[in-house]
Design an enzyme around this catalytic site. Structure first.
Site, mmCIF file in Angstrom:
data_model
loop_
_atom_site.group_PDB
_atom_site.id
_atom_site.type_symbol
_atom_site.label_atom_id
_atom_site.label_comp_id
_atom_site.label_asym_id
_atom_site.label_seq_id
_atom_site.Cartn_x
_atom_site.Cartn_y
_atom_site.Cartn_z
ATOM 1 N N HIS A 54 0.829 -1.221 0.000
ATOM 2 C CA HIS A 54 0.000 0.000 0.000
ATOM 3 C C HIS A 54 0.860 1.267 0.000
ATOM 4 C CE1 HIS A 54 -3.800 -2.177 0.604
ATOM 5 N NE2 HIS A 54 -3.111 -2.955 1.423
ATOM 6 N N ASN A 127 -10.363 -3.117 1.660
ATOM 7 C CA ASN A 127 -9.963 -3.073 0.250
ATOM 8 C C ASN A 127 -11.171 -2.793 -0.624
ATOM 9 O OD1 ASN A 127 -7.160 -3.630 0.482
ATOM 10 N ND2 ASN A 127 -7.553 -5.825 0.671
#
Length: 485
Positions: A54, A127
């Site tokens: 990320h 997500n």
């Protein structure tokens, strides 16, 4: 207006910010030029270690407003009243690539929300997919290593990617999501977000419920084909950042509607799927979506580094009425996320403005460490219990206790009647239209056909055959065509 005076970090005025001090005109620079040394030393330290996953992200501020009464299921104060608003910060991200990677790539997207509630910060880390590749955190480092750059070649290798999936049949469901039409969102605004994990809600009576979060985009789902994405990346590698920034700046505020699925805790043990398995969804016909509220983003951060790069989300940041479930991936992340921030940002990262509570204040016995800013503590004691009116415990747990039984050991997850690794992947495939199936097969075969080992290819093909015979046959045929070219 009087011009502001440029100063050193110690506050002393700077006489010349254009010329370094030298030994005479045209001579070498002298070591005593404190301003030059300070600027160069700070420049060398402007960046911190990027996130291992990320790393590439964008963020914005906004608010969440409750639209429906959910007090029968949770005592969380920020959800207690219809119409109540809570300030928040959200960070979107790609998963596998580095900080300099492009936005429009085939990759899951992080969807992390920090609610600045009156009972402390609540971090919901999810997500844009409702499932994930693995179900046990002990596999997570290996999974990420397989998806990142190879230590020898220095680039992502199809052999590594597909070899790991060949040995992880539980990944078949998420692979089907990733390689399908939603694998490359057109923007962060045009995708859904999911808590993905199973969490626990507890109401005022102490009754426990397991929940899954669904943030449905109010802009509509928009995605890119592989060919469209290549064109977007070629024009603007920062396409998602550009879109989010510009939409908010011109007053077109993106929003999502939050829904939850709610399962009474007593139903979990006998549910046909393991409800705590991150590779599986709860079908909506079993647990319909229930609306909770609306999330709106209406302000861009002023400094990307300070507010996006240093934003720290930890799924162990719960508030009263919300807690964890036995989801093994969630359990692992309760430690891993906070520990990653302590490494990257320091033990006092929670004192940074983007991470600090806003609707309340932190009051505990944490002291010192790098960059400590505990000025409010003054002469207060740093231990508990004490006789000096320091903060004390509430004696009321945030959530209901989780029942456990049996012996400690490295157990596989408990089996439920429909707990195979392929059933839901097949269900997803069968929901797709003819054209969606064609694109899915092409995306999978394009990557799998690049794998050098036949046995790895065969293991992966077996997973698609197990999910659905037509699915497997079509992927197998296309892989063989591509390898014969």
């Amino acid at each position: 207006m009087t011009a502001r005076t440029l100063t050193t970090e110690a506050g002393a005025p700077i006489a010349d910010n254009q010329n370094s001090a030298t030994a005479g005109v045209g001579g070498p620079i002298v070591l005593q030029d404190q301003h030059l040394l300070e600027k160069l030393a700070r420049f060398n330290r402007e960046r911190i270690p990027e996130r291992i996953v990320h790393a590439r992200g964008s963020g914005a501020y906004g608010h969440f407003e409750v639209t429906d009464d959910v007090t029968a299921f949770t005592r969380a104060d920020f959800l207690s009243t219809v119409g109540k608003r809570t300030e928040l910060f959200i960070r979107f991200s790609t998963v596998a690539d580095s900080l300099g990677g492009a936005d429009a790539v085939r990759d899951p997207r992080g969807f992390a929300v920090k609610f600045y509630t009156e009972e402390g910060n609540y971090d919901l880390v999810g997500n844009n997919t409702p499932v994930f590749f693995i179900k046990d955190p002990i596999k997570f480092p290996d999974f990420i290593h397989s998806q990142k750059r190879d230590p020898f070649t220095g680039k992502q290798e199809p052999d590594n990617v597909w070899d790991f999936w060949a040995h992880s049949p539980e990944a078949t469901h998420q692979v089907t999501w990733l390689m399908g039409d939603r694998g490359i969102p057109a923007s962060y605004r045009h995708m859904n977000g999911y808590g993905s994990h199973t969490y626990q809600w507890t109401n005022e009576a102490g009754e426990a419920f397991f929940v899954k979060y669904h943030f449905k985009t109010n802009q509509g789902i928009r995605c890119l084909s592989a060919e469209q994405a290549q064109g977007v990346v070629g024009k603007d590698g920062n396409s998602h950042q550009t879109d989010l920034l510009q939409s908010i700046e011109r007053g077109v505020y993106p929003s999502w509607t939050l829904y939850v699925q709610i399962m009474p805790a007593a139903e979990a043990a006998d549910y046909r799927f393991n409800p705590f398995d991150l590779t599986k969804v709860w079908p909506h016909r079993d647990y319909p979506l229930q609306r909770v509220g609306r999330l709106v983003l209406d302000r861009n951060p002023d400094n990307i580094f300070a507010e996006v790069e240093q934003a720290a989300f930890s799924p162990n940041n719960f508030v009263p009425g919300i807690g964890p479930s036995p989801d093994k991936m969630l359990q692992g992340r309760l430690f891993a996320y906070a520990d990653a921030h302590r490494y990257r940002l320091g033990v006092n990262h929670t004192q940074l403005p983007v991470n600090a509570p806003r609707a309340t204040s932190a009051d505990n016995y944490g002291r010192d460490g790098s960059m400590a800013r505990n000025a409010y503590d003054r002469r207060a004691k740093n231990y508990e219990p004490n006789s000096y009116d320091g903060p004390v415990q509430t004696d009321r747990p945030l959530s209901a206790p989780l029942a456990v039984t049996g012996h400690v050991g490295t157990h596989a997850a408990p089996a439920h009647p429909k707990d195979d690794d392929f059933f839901q992947a097949g269900e997803l495939y069968r929901l797709m239209s003819k054209d969606e199936k064609k694109r899915l097969v092409e995306n999978i075969a394009g990557g799998l056909s690049q794998v050098s080992r036949d046995d790895v290819i065969e293991k992966n093909l077996a997973h698609f055959h197990a999910a659905d015979p037509d699915y497997g046959a079509r992927v197998e045929a296309r892989v063989r065509e591509l390898r014969e070219d």
